[in-house]
Enzyme design. Sequence first.
Site, PDB file in Angstrom:
ATOM      1  N   HIS A  67       0.872  -1.178   0.000  1.00  0.00           N
ATOM      2  CA  HIS A  67       0.000   0.000   0.000  1.00  0.00           C
ATOM      3  C   HIS A  67       0.913   1.234   0.000  1.00  0.00           C
ATOM      4  O   HIS A  67       2.002   1.198   0.554  1.00  0.00           O
ATOM      5  CB  HIS A  67      -0.844  -0.054   1.279  1.00  0.00           C
ATOM      6  CG  HIS A  67      -1.921   0.976   1.367  1.00  0.00           C
ATOM      7  ND1 HIS A  67      -1.691   2.272   1.753  1.00  0.00           N
ATOM      8  CD2 HIS A  67      -3.250   0.889   1.127  1.00  0.00           C
ATOM      9  CE1 HIS A  67      -2.834   2.937   1.763  1.00  0.00           C
ATOM     10  NE2 HIS A  67      -3.803   2.124   1.379  1.00  0.00           N
ATOM     11  N   ASP A  95       3.139  -4.099   8.311  1.00  0.00           N
ATOM     12  CA  ASP A  95       1.960  -3.256   8.117  1.00  0.00           C
ATOM     13  C   ASP A  95       0.742  -4.139   8.375  1.00  0.00           C
ATOM     14  O   ASP A  95       0.376  -4.970   7.545  1.00  0.00           O
ATOM     15  CB  ASP A  95       1.966  -2.701   6.686  1.00  0.00           C
ATOM     16  CG  ASP A  95       0.670  -1.979   6.347  1.00  0.00           C
ATOM     17  OD1 ASP A  95      -0.245  -1.931   7.193  1.00  0.00           O
ATOM     18  OD2 ASP A  95       0.580  -1.456   5.219  1.00  0.00           O
ATOM     19  N   GLN A 109      -4.419  -4.546   7.354  1.00  0.00           N
ATOM     20  CA  GLN A 109      -5.411  -5.511   6.886  1.00  0.00           C
ATOM     21  C   GLN A 109      -5.359  -6.823   7.675  1.00  0.00           C
ATOM     22  O   GLN A 109      -6.112  -7.741   7.391  1.00  0.00           O
ATOM     23  CB  GLN A 109      -5.210  -5.808   5.389  1.00  0.00           C
ATOM     24  CG  GLN A 109      -5.374  -4.613   4.466  1.00  0.00           C
ATOM     25  CD  GLN A 109      -6.817  -4.125   4.366  1.00  0.00           C
ATOM     26  OE1 GLN A 109      -7.755  -4.817   4.755  1.00  0.00           O
ATOM     27  NE2 GLN A 109      -6.999  -2.913   3.860  1.00  0.00           N
ATOM     28  N   LYS A 127     -10.533   0.425  10.335  1.00  0.00           N
ATOM     29  CA  LYS A 127     -10.745  -0.797   9.551  1.00  0.00           C
ATOM     30  C   LYS A 127     -11.151  -1.968  10.433  1.00  0.00           C
ATOM     31  O   LYS A 127     -11.379  -3.067   9.941  1.00  0.00           O
ATOM     32  CB  LYS A 127      -9.476  -1.159   8.781  1.00  0.00           C
ATOM     33  CG  LYS A 127      -9.088  -0.164   7.693  1.00  0.00           C
ATOM     34  CD  LYS A 127      -7.930  -0.703   6.866  1.00  0.00           C
ATOM     35  CE  LYS A 127      -7.164   0.399   6.152  1.00  0.00           C
ATOM     36  NZ  LYS A 127      -7.847   0.880   4.957  1.00  0.00           N
ATOM     37  N   CYS A 162      -4.798   2.388  -3.690  1.00  0.00           N
ATOM     38  CA  CYS A 162      -3.545   2.865  -3.099  1.00  0.00           C
ATOM     39  C   CYS A 162      -2.418   1.859  -3.277  1.00  0.00           C
ATOM     40  O   CYS A 162      -1.584   1.689  -2.378  1.00  0.00           O
ATOM     41  CB  CYS A 162      -3.725   3.196  -1.626  1.00  0.00           C
ATOM     42  SG  CYS A 162      -4.769   4.620  -1.362  1.00  0.00           S
TER      43      CYS A 162
HETATM   44  C1  LIG Z   1      -2.300  -2.686   3.681  1.00  0.00           C
HETATM   45  C2  LIG Z   1      -2.639  -1.312   4.105  1.00  0.00           C
HETATM   46  N1  LIG Z   1      -1.710  -0.560   4.704  1.00  0.00           N
HETATM   47  C3  LIG Z   1      -1.958   0.694   5.137  1.00  0.00           C
HETATM   48  C4  LIG Z   1      -3.188   1.270   4.944  1.00  0.00           C
HETATM   49  C5  LIG Z   1      -3.383   2.675   5.381  1.00  0.00           C
HETATM   50  O1  LIG Z   1      -4.353   2.805   6.368  1.00  0.00           O
HETATM   51  P1  LIG Z   1      -4.816   4.250   6.810  1.00  0.00           P
HETATM   52  O2  LIG Z   1      -5.361   4.933   5.596  1.00  0.00           O
HETATM   53  O3  LIG Z   1      -5.862   4.000   7.817  1.00  0.00           O
HETATM   54  O4  LIG Z   1      -3.622   4.953   7.349  1.00  0.00           O
HETATM   55  C6  LIG Z   1      -4.196   0.524   4.341  1.00  0.00           C
HETATM   56  C7  LIG Z   1      -5.545   1.111   4.146  1.00  0.00           C
HETATM   57  O5  LIG Z   1      -6.071   1.162   3.074  1.00  0.00           O
HETATM   58  C8  LIG Z   1      -3.910  -0.782   3.897  1.00  0.00           C
HETATM   59  O6  LIG Z   1      -4.847  -1.515   3.295  1.00  0.00           O
END
Ligand SMILES: Cc1ncc(COP(=O)(O)O)c(C=O)c1O
Lengths: 406, 406, 131, 131
Positions: free
Chosen positions: B122, B199, B202, B225, B364
Amino acid sequence: MTQLNVLEDFPILKQTDKNGNRLCYLDSAATSQKPEPVLRAMDDYYHTINANIHRGIYHIAEEATAAHENVREKVRAFINAGAASEIVFTRNATESINLVAYSWGRQTLQKGDVVLLTEMEHHANLIPWQLLAAEKELRLEFIPVKEDGQLDLEAYAGLLDMRPKLVSISGMSNVLGTIPPTKQMAADAHQAGALFLLDGAQMVPHQKVDIRDIDADFFAFSSHKMLGPTGIGVLYGKQALLEAMPPFFGGGEMIKKVYLRSFIANDVPWKFEAGTPAIAEAIGLGAAIDYLNAIGMDHVSAHEENLTEYAIRSLLTAPGLKILGPLNGKRGSAVSFTVDYAHPHDVAQILDSENICVRAGHHCAMPLHDRFAIPATTRASFYIYNTRDDVDRLLTGLEKVHRLFG
Amino acid sequence: MTQLNVLEDFPILKQTDKNGNRLCYLDSAATSQKPEPVLRAMDDYYHTINANIHRGIYHIAEEATAAHENVREKVRAFINAGAASEIVFTRNATESINLVAYSWGRQTLQKGDVVLLTEMEHHANLIPWQLLAAEKELRLEFIPVKEDGQLDLEAYAGLLDMRPKLVSISGMSNVLGTIPPTKQMAADAHQAGALFLLDGAQMVPHQKVDIRDIDADFFAFSSHKMLGPTGIGVLYGKQALLEAMPPFFGGGEMIKKVYLRSFIANDVPWKFEAGTPAIAEAIGLGAAIDYLNAIGMDHVSAHEENLTEYAIRSLLTAPGLKILGPLNGKRGSAVSFTVDYAHPHDVAQILDSENICVRAGHHCAMPLHDRFAIPATTRASFYIYNTRDDVDRLLTGLEKVHRLFG
Amino acid sequence: MDDIYREIILEHYKNPSYKGELNPADMSFEDENPLCGDHLRIDLRVDEAGTVTDARFSGHGCAISQASADLVVESIIGKNVEELKKMTKEDVLDLLGIEELGPVRLKCALLSLKVLKGGLYGVPEGHSEFE
Amino acid sequence: MDDIYREIILEHYKNPSYKGELNPADMSFEDENPLCGDHLRIDLRVDEAGTVTDARFSGHGCAISQASADLVVESIIGKNVEELKKMTKEDVLDLLGIEELGPVRLKCALLSLKVLKGGLYGVPEGHSEFE
Ligand SMILES: Cc1ncc(COP(=O)(O)O)c(C=O)c1O
Ligand SMILES: Cc1ncc(COP(=O)(O)O)c(C=O)c1O
């Protein structure tokens, strides 16, 4: 009559303790209470259109996006910024100032450059510059605070001869209630070639702000002190400055195009808003602005001025009590004091036993307390839901402290 | 039976459109819906103990502080961290990763150092390293994603020979649903002398996480999430690492002692929490964890696995439809696909006309889409409140798309 | 909540028995409660066997922290330094006769213990300094 | 919401009249919709008087952006370059026969206009590139 009557919207203030004493909340400079319409707006958001914003095609995502961006416009209008794109959402005023330090500061400031602050800054407008000064070998200089709590403006004129690159000051001291002549100071700073950052954390909740009239280059404030929820703050920056600044946080939303080893940044303000924003909190902030607008910021100020004047007059009758900061004239509604017979912690604790909430400590302004050579103060601060009754209860509470410790 | 039945707690999902179609929300990978107990917890907080935390002596401030810090402990237990002091509250997963890049990364990494990511990251776990790489002249390298959506672990072994200083990967791809063998990869990274950042944006919502078992050094995730509110996220870091890292944001709470030109930092985790935190949001996150615990994360996973398996099986019957990522085995509940007759935007728009919410775009993860040489995908993602009925509706919706565009 | 201001606390606050400095002292420790800027110093005289023969506290603070300091200092005289290391939060609250205390005031009550332990064990971690 | 997929849009999407490239072209502009990775290029032939004598679009995108491109390109042939600069969002929506569109899809619909204007006026500000 300048007295507001909004208690209905703040059910928390009707809570009573075991002795039947209603909650007397005198700590709004730390955080304000939230009126029902603000809480309803967030709840409604979660109940009807909760979705991630910006990229969604389905209707609730579109509505959430529109609602979120609509708040940007509300904030713009509220402080009379030139464009909604000058409004960056952050977590709080602290993050707003740090963003400027990290993005603008690291790009622009160089070894030996002077950053001019005041002795009365909240740590939020002090530590970011200390961190940057350590990294870049900057010089921090400070406009002194006079015995009466006012900034020493003659000294300011002299300090501007050092040609600071940035003058960064609070628009209202959270300890002294001091309101510096920000418009004049911004003009002087610009005259000397400096940018002007205004910490508006204590201004925006309490007075009408016209940021273009003041002509600050950056302006920072928090939602939670202005009837809005925690978790969201605002950085205003002049369009050209924001555009010239490098991105700060990297992530979703702040990009246009991403390759494995490079990216193209998004336009402002989104360039500075990486990741999922505080969406519900933005909605809540919007509702808080609506609420304040419905009252009218002039009425808010008038109510507070009236109450503060009454509070200072009353407090000065208490034995051994000394107020820090201006005793009259235009000043904010944060009133800090000491009593010569008890420590602020003990004062606050005894007051709490009467269900009166005041703050005791350094209020995130340790250097200011050093300046006045006192380790701590007790602070009462007022907002739209406070009344003269609250002040009277404070005075009665202080009598109890006196009985125990005097 | 592995099917959960929690719809009662999510009234938003009972909304119907003008045609009487119930809201079919298939975008939980972007943000989840929030159950009533989470919304009630925040409302209760604002209605009963709303106050700024940490420094307050009066009872509601003490209760707010205790409630806030209690959530830290809940988070610790939820991911089985060693100590509550290893839990830093941030705005979202994005900020968590940026914090590591700015604080740990700027202190530790030097010109020529390698940071190893994957092709499926992401943007939140990509751009922060690009920014740091630009500043420090680091090298970014990428573990390839194979055609079946799995990481190329042989290539990983080879890339570790470059002695990266950091391996930073997602525990579950938000596009492919891929779940890499994180524990093994962490061990390999450590073996090669690298730190391991996971990270978990998810992961945490969908599976039981034992962060000490995985032995990641840093771990990032978002509340929104995982049934919690927007505006708050978490960074887990091993105690010794957090302690050795320099502060990031300067301001209130992150200090012990402040002078005009220097300060002493607070202990972890507060060292990294400058300014007024997202207090109500922390309370909401705590309630979300309680809610998930009451269901049991094993049940959450089982429900999702069952549903995802059904969804993939169903989708593969649709004409011209191609699923990206693993088709079977342990995988997450985000299912991205293309249809050869319509653009994802058009697919999402038509589905929206049936009150079905899916995401269309690059989610993203632009480089990952480049990797598969497609500009965009349509993604359906599932959570505890989704049922087979939702999958069936998706399929019916896709038939409509086919009628119009096929 | 004002039942925490028991006679014993008000008495030790208003008329402390061990307020002062030892000059010279064998050991001097100080620390503060950054929440309120309260500052506490404890001076010890220790004989060859490691027994505390005399002790005093100085600094400024609220009733709780000052009374606690007076009581703690009183209690450690005659004890061995190794014993002091074992002193607990509960010991201090017992001395004060307080059962429950909010987290902020707990820091006040335990400042004397913190000074003592910090001194005996060395400065705790996390004290990074910036300028 | 599917009433936005009117005949005209589906028709221009499925059977575009102006899809292709001009080689050589007098002017070539391109841009993308970063939301979905859609990419659009517009090639123009312009005579000495500044009149567009021929135009084509290429790239990939959704039905809305592709139909919009086809319609916009069709509409600009024969117009003067200066006129093109005055083209508005409403003009494009009129061509598409759409009255309302969500913000995301609006970007799809207006990608062709963005490519045209971006090209004629130069790259807009804020396009900082990092690597
Ligand atoms: C794998 C992953 N990492 C990071 C994020 C970023 O999360 P946030 O937008 O809540 O900071 C997301 C959210 O879409 C994600 O799916
Ligand atoms: C003058 C001033 N500036 C900045 C801040 C920091 O606000 P926040 O904690 O919401 O970031 C405060 C809040 O106490 C303040 O009073």
